[in-house]
Motif scaffolding. Structure first.
Motif, PDB file in Angstrom:
ATOM      1  N   GLU A 101       2.325   2.366  -5.155  1.00 57.39           N
ATOM      2  CA  GLU A 101       2.808   2.048  -3.807  1.00 57.39           C
ATOM      3  C   GLU A 101       1.697   1.649  -2.826  1.00 57.39           C
ATOM      4  N   GLY A 102       0.835   2.605  -2.472  1.00 60.74           N
ATOM      5  CA  GLY A 102      -0.230   2.272  -1.509  1.00 60.74           C
ATOM      6  C   GLY A 102       0.298   2.088  -0.102  1.00 60.74           C
ATOM      7  N   ALA A 103       1.030   3.089   0.383  1.00 56.58           N
ATOM      8  CA  ALA A 103       1.721   2.960   1.673  1.00 56.58           C
ATOM      9  C   ALA A 103       0.782   2.694   2.849  1.00 56.58           C
ATOM     10  N   CYS A 104      -0.424   3.253   2.825  1.00 56.52           N
ATOM     11  CA  CYS A 104      -1.326   3.069   3.984  1.00 56.52           C
ATOM     12  C   CYS A 104      -2.300   1.918   3.757  1.00 56.52           C
ATOM     13  N   GLU A 105      -2.106   1.195   2.679  1.00 55.35           N
ATOM     14  CA  GLU A 105      -2.926   0.016   2.358  1.00 55.35           C
ATOM     15  C   GLU A 105      -4.409   0.332   2.246  1.00 55.35           C
ATOM     16  N   GLY A 106      -4.700   1.479   1.696  1.00 57.64           N
ATOM     17  CA  GLY A 106      -6.095   1.792   1.400  1.00 57.64           C
ATOM     18  C   GLY A 106      -6.863   2.442   2.521  1.00 57.64           C
ATOM     19  N   SER A 107      -6.165   2.963   3.546  1.00 58.51           N
ATOM     20  CA  SER A 107      -6.907   3.565   4.657  1.00 58.51           C
ATOM     21  C   SER A 107      -7.008   5.091   4.535  1.00 58.51           C
ATOM     22  N   LEU A 108      -6.788   5.607   3.344  1.00 59.11           N
ATOM     23  CA  LEU A 108      -6.928   7.038   3.059  1.00 59.11           C
ATOM     24  C   LEU A 108      -6.032   7.900   3.948  1.00 59.11           C
ATOM     25  N   ALA A 109      -4.819   7.424   4.153  1.00 58.77           N
ATOM     26  CA  ALA A 109      -3.868   8.178   4.979  1.00 58.77           C
ATOM     27  C   ALA A 109      -2.589   8.485   4.213  1.00 58.77           C
ATOM     28  N   CYS A 110      -2.655   8.420   2.891  1.00 57.13           N
ATOM     29  CA  CYS A 110      -1.476   8.767   2.093  1.00 57.13           C
ATOM     30  C   CYS A 110      -1.964   9.144   0.692  1.00 57.13           C
TER      31      CYS A 110
END
Ligand code: FES
Length: 183
Positions: A101-110
Motif C-alpha cells: 500500500e504505502g499510504a503515506c508515500e514514504g514519509s514514515l507515517a504509516c
C-alpha cells in the motif's frame, strides 16, 4: 587575423581535450550516447576509431544497474522483478502492480508498506532502521525479526536476489492521526 584566431581556438580545444574537459568520440559513439550525455561537451572525430568516452558510459551503466527482487504475496505467489539501484521497494512494487500500500508515500507515517525480508543474510545487509521506522514497525501487523518498511529499503547491488514477503494484512493507524509514544 582571422587565421590566427582560428589557430588559437584550435590550440585551446587541443589543450582542453588533453586536460579531459572534452571527451573524444567517434560518430557511432556520439549517436549512441544516452540523452543526458549530450550535456557533456565532446569533440566529434569523424574518422577516429578509438573509444575514449568511457566516463559518461560508466555513469549511465551504474544508473541503469538493476537488481533482482522477488515479492511473495500472502498466498505464496512469487513475482520476480528488476529494480533499479537507488529505487525503494515501495516504488518498485507500485511500478510492478504489487499490492504494497504505502499510504503515506514514504514519509514514515504509516506501516502499510511493511515487508518481511525472507533471508537473514539480506536483512543484515540493509541500513539500520531509523527510530521513526522502528516506531512505525511497532504498529505493523505480523511484525517479525526481519520486518522492514518497504519505502526504506533501497535497492543496492548487495541486495541482488532479495526476497520480500508481504504480510497478510496491514494496519494504518498513523496516517489516520495516530501519534506513537516515544520509547
Ligand atoms: Fe508509509 Fe512507508 S509508506 S512508512
Amino acid at each position: 587575423m582571422f587565421n590566427s584566431r582560428l589557430t588559437q581556438v584550435g590550440r585551446m580545444v587541443k589543450q582542453l581535450t588533453r586536460a579531459g574537459q572534452f571527451a573524444s568520440v567517434t560518430r557511432a559513439e556520439y549517436l549512441q550516447r544516452p540523452y543526458n550525455c549530450y550535456l557533456q561537451p565532446v569533440i566529434y572525430h569523424p574518422f577516429s576509431t578509438t573509444a575514449a568516452d568511457n566516463s559518461c558510459k560508466e555513469v549511465n551503466e551504474q544508473e541503469e544497474k538493476r537488481i533482482s527482487v522477488t515479492f511473495v504475496d500472502k498466498y505464496g505467489e512469487e513475482k520476480h522483478i528488476k529494480v533499479p539501484v537507488g529505487m525503494s521497494m515501495l516504488e518498485a512494487a507500485h511500478q510492478n502492480d504489487i499490492e504494497l500500500e504505502g499510504a503515506c508515500e514514504g514519509s514514515l507515517a504509516c506501516s502499510t508498506c511493511h515487508v518481511i525480508v525472507m533471508d537473514i543474510d539480506y536483512y543484515n545487509k540493509l541500513e539500520e532502521p531509523l527510530d521513526e521506522e522502528n516506531d512505525m514497525l511497532d504498529l505493523a501487523f505480523g511484525l517479525t525479526e526481519t520486518s522492514r518498511l518497504g519505502c526504506q529499503v533501497i535497492a543496492k547491488p548487495e541486495l541482488d536476489g532479495i526476497r520480500l514477503a508481504l504480510p497478510a494484512a496491514t494496519r494504518n493507524f498513523a496516517v489516520d492521526g495516530y501519534v506513537p509514544k516515544p520509547h
